[in-house]
Design a protein around this motif. Structure first.
Motif, short mmCIF file in Angstrom:
data_model
loop_
_atom_site.label_atom_id
_atom_site.label_comp_id
_atom_site.label_asym_id
_atom_site.label_seq_id
_atom_site.Cartn_x
_atom_site.Cartn_y
_atom_site.Cartn_z
N PRO A 165 46.33 -10.66 51.20
CA PRO A 165 45.52 -9.43 51.09
C PRO A 165 44.03 -9.73 51.19
N LEU A 166 43.31 -8.79 51.80
CA LEU A 166 41.87 -8.94 51.92
C LEU A 166 41.15 -8.54 50.64
N ASP A 167 41.74 -7.58 49.90
CA ASP A 167 41.09 -7.08 48.69
C ASP A 167 41.36 -8.01 47.51
N ILE A 168 40.67 -7.71 46.43
CA ILE A 168 40.78 -8.51 45.21
C ILE A 168 42.14 -8.29 44.56
N ILE A 169 42.75 -9.36 44.09
CA ILE A 169 43.98 -9.30 43.32
C ILE A 169 43.66 -9.74 41.89
N LEU A 170 43.99 -8.89 40.91
CA LEU A 170 43.78 -9.29 39.52
C LEU A 170 44.72 -10.45 39.20
N PRO A 171 44.22 -11.48 38.55
CA PRO A 171 45.02 -12.71 38.38
C PRO A 171 46.15 -12.57 37.38
N ILE A 172 47.23 -13.34 37.60
CA ILE A 172 48.34 -13.41 36.67
C ILE A 172 47.84 -14.02 35.36
N GLY A 173 48.26 -13.42 34.25
CA GLY A 173 47.83 -13.89 32.94
C GLY A 173 46.59 -13.19 32.42
N LEU A 174 45.94 -12.35 33.24
CA LEU A 174 44.76 -11.62 32.77
C LEU A 174 45.18 -10.61 31.71
#
Length: 458
Positions: free
Chosen positions: A51-60
């Motif tokens: 994906p080009l957009d931001i992905i919220l990280p796992i564990g956030l």
């Protein structure tokens, strides 16, 4: 319980603190998918889409409704027409689930509900929790990428979605593989997502969200406009019932006040923003007159100044009578605050000079010598007699010449506020309401443009 996995393909370590029993893991770094139920965590496949957009990280972690939740997985789905969605699963320590869906920068927060099921062949309108929802669309999205830990199988992902909306709410049924789940969701703003996770940046917003609310509440806006209109009308009726009040009606000699100012008697202004109408009349003929008018606040010494010319000319030309100008003018000075005022008038006119009582300008002539036919006097006496007659004639001529005598009539009235204020306000309110309705139709037309059930004909 802490779940920690090291990807066999890229050696990336991923950790979540959830105690959920997971069956699949997708590496957030390289996209490798593993079967956690197998003894050696079998590698199933690898996702290549990035994906080009931001992905919220796992564990956030973030706080929602005063409870801490942790992101355990993300699904990136292709919805068609170059549109992608990101679906985040969040779980609390007591195994409570919340879901966040983001599409084109628009966010929806969802929770699972068990007392309703939506189907493709269902009604175009349904009622749930006393809210009517309209059928928006149905589709089969494609899974493009997975991140994190999952409690269901992803290797043969099969997904079907049915959506009903009543912005800002949504009812969505998803069939994932063989299990069907219904979610109730509500639009949330970007700033709320930032606040939940303490983020600096998140995906930018574009277009109209599926359940993005219209920026204005039209019914509340109409109520506010009606209340404002009633208040304006009430003030107009209350103030208008008093009628106009004449504060000055006087005629002055322009000759007398050509070199000085005329001060009117004081008058009171009780209402707010009252206009004063001033009428001026002068008996000019083929000439002009002028008046400078000031309205002076006697408490603050503030003044509003206006000046007016009065011109009137007439004559005959080619057998026709013509006139130009007027002997009277009227004008307004607006916005007088409550207080005590008086008018200051400075007049002048063409061929008008100030009256004077200076006796030094009077020529004292020698007494005339009385003569008769029988009187005998010398040549010198005759010359003196002639001079006396000459002076006497000059004096008589001067006394017979006088400047033009012109007058100025001033009439001043305090007026009630104009009903134009009320009329203009109503027109503005109506125009704004029409603009809001047109804007809302455009807004909703754009929202439903990709729906199979759009009520708007483009």
């Amino acid at each position: 319980m802490i779940n920690t996995i090291t990807c066999k393909s890229c050696n990336t370590l991923t950790t979540v603190q959830s105690t959920v029993d997971f069956v699949n893991f997708a590496c957030p770094n390289c996209g490798s998918l593993y079967d956690l139920k197998s003894a050696n965590q079998t590698h199933l496949k690898k996702y290549t889409y990035k994906p080009l957009d931001i992905i919220l990280p796992i564990g956030l972690k973030g706080i929602i409704d005063n409870k801490e939740y942790e992101i355990i997985n993300v699904l990136v789905k292709f919805l068609g027409a170059f549109t992608y969605s990101k679906e985040y699963t969040l779980v609390s320590k007591d195994i409570q689930y919340i879901y966040l869906s983001e599409c084109n920068g628009h966010w929806i927060q969802l929770k699972q509900v068990d007392d309703i099921e939506l189907k493709k062949s269902g009604s175009l309108k349904i009622k749930y929790n006393d809210i009517y929802f309209d059928k928006f669309d149905y589709y089969s999205p494609s899974l493009m990428r997975a991140y994190g830990f999952f409690d269901f199988e992803l290797s043969n992902f099969d997904n079907f979605v049915v959506e009903y909306i009543n912005p800002p709410f949504i009812l969505s049924t998803e069939r994932i593989n063989s299990e069907t789940v219904t979610y109730l969701g509500q639009h949330i703003e970007k700033k709320e997502v930032k606040k939940i996770f303490q983020l600096e940046t998140i995906p930018s917003k574009s277009g109209i969200g599926v359940v993005q609310p219209f920026p204005f509440h039209i019914l509340d806006t109409i109520k506010i406009f009606l209340i404002a209109a009633i208040l304006i009308l009430t003030c107009f009726i209350f103030q208008g019932s008093k009628g106009n009040k004449e504060v000055l009606n006087n005629t002055i000699s322009i000759n007398e006040y050509a070199n000085k100012e005329y001060l009117s008697p004081s008058f009171e202004v009780a209402d707010i923003a009252v206009p004063i109408k001033i009428n001026l009349f002068s008996d000019v003929s083929n000439s002009w007159a002028y008046a400078g008018v000031s309205v002076v606040n006697e408490l603050t010494n503030e003044e509003e100044f206006a000046e007016q010319d009065i011109e009137f000319y007439s004559g005959y030309e080619d057998g026709y009578h013509w006139t130009e100008g007027s002997r009277s003018v009227n004008f307004h000075i607006c916005g007088l605050k409550p207080g005590k005022y008086h008018l200051v008038i400075s007049p002048s006119a063409e061929n008008v000079v100030a009256n004077t009582s200076d006796s030094s300008s009077i020529i004292n002539l020698p007494p005339a010598v009385v003569t008769t036919e029988n009187s005998n006097y010398t040549t010198a006496e005759k010359i003196e007699d002639s001079i006396n007659k000459l002076y006497s004639g000059m004096h008589d001529t001067e006394q017979s010449i006088s400047p033009d005598q012109k007058t100025l009539t001033i009439i001043a009235e305090l007026e009630s506020p104009s009903n134009w204020n009320f009329g203009i306000s109503i027109v503005v309110f109506v125009v704004l309401i029409i603009v809001l309705f047109v804007y809302r139709r455009i807004f909703e037309t754009r929202r439903w443009s990709d729906s199979s059930y759009s009520p708007y004909i483009e």
